[in-house]
Design an enzyme around this catalytic site. Structure first.
Site, PDB file in Angstrom:
ATOM      1  N   HIS A 112       0.834  -1.212   0.086  1.00  0.00           N
ATOM      2  CA  HIS A 112      -0.094  -0.081   0.005  1.00  0.00           C
ATOM      3  C   HIS A 112       0.929   1.487  -0.032  1.00  0.00           C
ATOM      4  CE1 HIS A 112      -3.373  -2.491   0.380  1.00  0.00           C
ATOM      5  NE2 HIS A 112      -3.788  -2.503   1.537  1.00  0.00           N
ATOM      6  N   HIS A 183      -9.576   2.331   0.585  1.00  0.00           N
ATOM      7  CA  HIS A 183      -9.633   1.297   1.534  1.00  0.00           C
ATOM      8  C   HIS A 183     -10.766   1.186   2.547  1.00  0.00           C
ATOM      9  CE1 HIS A 183      -7.970  -2.057   3.491  1.00  0.00           C
ATOM     10  NE2 HIS A 183      -6.908  -1.982   2.747  1.00  0.00           N
ATOM     11  N   GLN A 291      -9.654  -6.580  -5.171  1.00  0.00           N
ATOM     12  CA  GLN A 291      -9.559  -7.379  -3.982  1.00  0.00           C
ATOM     13  C   GLN A 291     -10.633  -7.503  -2.926  1.00  0.00           C
ATOM     14  OE1 GLN A 291      -6.084  -8.094  -3.527  1.00  0.00           O
ATOM     15  NE2 GLN A 291      -6.036  -9.004  -1.671  1.00  0.00           N
ATOM     16  N   GLU A 319     -11.621  -3.667  -2.885  1.00  0.00           N
ATOM     17  CA  GLU A 319     -10.692  -2.860  -3.507  1.00  0.00           C
ATOM     18  C   GLU A 319     -10.678  -3.024  -4.958  1.00  0.00           C
ATOM     19  OE1 GLU A 319      -7.400  -2.800  -0.717  1.00  0.00           O
ATOM     20  OE2 GLU A 319      -8.562  -4.247   0.031  1.00  0.00           O
TER      21      GLU A 319
HETATM   22  C1  GAL Z   1      -5.679  -5.276   2.319  1.00  0.00           C
HETATM   23  C2  GAL Z   1      -4.695  -6.506   2.084  1.00  0.00           C
HETATM   24  C3  GAL Z   1      -4.442  -7.076   3.297  1.00  0.00           C
HETATM   25  C4  GAL Z   1      -3.996  -6.356   4.326  1.00  0.00           C
HETATM   26  C5  GAL Z   1      -5.084  -5.191   4.583  1.00  0.00           C
HETATM   27  C6  GAL Z   1      -4.582  -4.145   5.669  1.00  0.00           C
HETATM   28  O1  GAL Z   1      -5.842  -4.472   1.175  1.00  0.00           O
HETATM   29  O2  GAL Z   1      -5.343  -7.119   1.011  1.00  0.00           O
HETATM   30  O3  GAL Z   1      -3.571  -8.355   3.165  1.00  0.00           O
HETATM   31  O4  GAL Z   1      -2.811  -5.960   4.049  1.00  0.00           O
HETATM   32  O5  GAL Z   1      -5.138  -4.405   3.334  1.00  0.00           O
HETATM   33  O6  GAL Z   1      -4.667  -4.762   7.026  1.00  0.00           O
END
Ligand code: GAL
Length: 355
Positions: A112, A183, A291, A319
């Protein structure tokens, strides 16, 4: 001069207003209310009428902007994510013969956008109406290890047809890679109402990108049929989440990129319904991936909206994005952005409620 020209290319920069630093920015339309903060250009809450017509907040968030800044275990609540949504393997990629080293913030990989990702940025609320707000920010050349000075704008709009629309735009002054997303953690029964396992989910595709034990794609695009990850025909999230399957073991539940190619903004990628509220959220996007993350790392560490704890699997994320680790995967769609090009992407979360 060059900066001014770049800003003008992102036409949403044209009008400027400056709300007080700590104000929530509120939008209203068609019985829906959305609140945002500048820190991470975050969606803080979204009130949507349930099956009785009563407004229910369906997004996990803190009650004040200060709480976001103070949060030591912030899992990106409601934030704009970049420069690269999801993981880049070994926190490195090669572009035009040069290898760029990124922040390692996830088991030696980059997640991220790294430590100074867009979720940590102080965005400007550059333009605001009753139903829409545009946030803008600049990411300097080399930030987080990424090449190119980037100018980014994100516009949130509450549409006349009960949707939350997100339009992303960006330009760069050097060739770079880019993958922006939002997110938000959703719970369509309301945060604090328990787990999301009884929500019914449909993801309208038959393919995904399998991952290894560190959630890095193997590079394959595989069929979902016959696996517990297949939501093509819709079922409750919890029915197979604890099946014995390597992919669920790696993700500690669902944490996978679903593949959509080819499609357009008119194609519905996914639909979710809260079992108690009757609220349905449909997801439309021009992005090639989605995602689905079932809140497996949520651990009740934070006290959030109205005193609710962010317990295990009490929120989920959908996402819209390019595939994780695309800069290292020649078989995945390209995430390269060059000077002179404008990055654009749009996602719409559409709401309704059944009596
Ligand atoms: C998501 C990701 C997860 C985790 C989460 C934050 O986007 O797919 O693996 O990192 O963010 O805790």
């Amino acid at each position: 001069m060059k900066t001014i020209a770049l800003l003008l290319m992102l036409n949403t920069y044209a009008t400027t207003c400056k709300p007080a630093r700590t104000d929530f920015i509120t939008l209203r339309n068609q019985g829906i209310t959305a609140r945002f903060i500048r820190y991470g250009a975050r969606l803080v809450s979204l009130d949507v009428p349930d099956k009785q017509g009563k407004p229910v907040n369906i997004v996990w968030g803190f009650d004040s902007e200060a709480a976001y800044r103070a949060c030591k275990t912030d899992p990106y609540y409601g934030a704009i994510i970049g420069r690269y949504g999801n993981r880049i393997a070994k926190a490195a990629f090669t572009l035009n013969g040069h290898t760029y080293q990124l922040d390692k913030n996830d088991h030696g990989n980059s997640l991220h956008g790294g430590l100074s990702g867009l979720h940590t940025k102080e965005w400007q609320a550059s333009f605001k109406t009753d139903t829409s707000v545009t946030f803008t920010c600049e990411s300097p050349d080399g930030e987080g290890g990424y090449p190119g000075k980037l100018l980014i704008s994100v516009t949130y709009t509450l549409t006349n047809s009960k949707g939350l629309r997100i339009d992303y735009k960006a330009i760069t002054d050097k060739t770079t890679v880019l993958n922006l997303t939002n997110h938000a953690y959703w719970n369509l029964n309301g945060p604090g109402s328990g787990s999301i396992l009884r929500h019914t989910l449909m993801i309208r595709t038959d393919k995904y990108t399998p991952v290894d034990s560190l959630l890095i794609p193997t590079g394959e695009i595989k069929a979902l049929a016959g696996t517990p990850l297949d939501f093509h025909y819709g079922r409750k999230i919890g029915v197979r989440i604890d099946d014995h399957h390597a992919q669920l073991h790696y993700g500690k539940g669902y944490d996978h990129n679903f593949v959509f190619r080819p499609h357009s903004l008119q194609t519905k990628l996914a639909q979710v319904t809260g079992d108690r509220s009757g609220i349905t959220m449909s997801v439309y996007s021009d992005q090639p991936g989605l995602q689905f993350y079932s809140g497996n790392f949520m651990a009740g560490k934070n006290t959030m909206n109205g005193g609710a704890k962010d317990n295990f699997r009490s929120g989920f994320c959908l996402e819209t994005q390019h595939y994780p680790d695309s800069p290292n995967q020649p078989g995945f769609p390209s995430t390269v952005l060059r000077p002179g090009e404008t990055y654009r992407s749009t996602t719409i979360y559409q709401f309704s409620a059944e009596k």
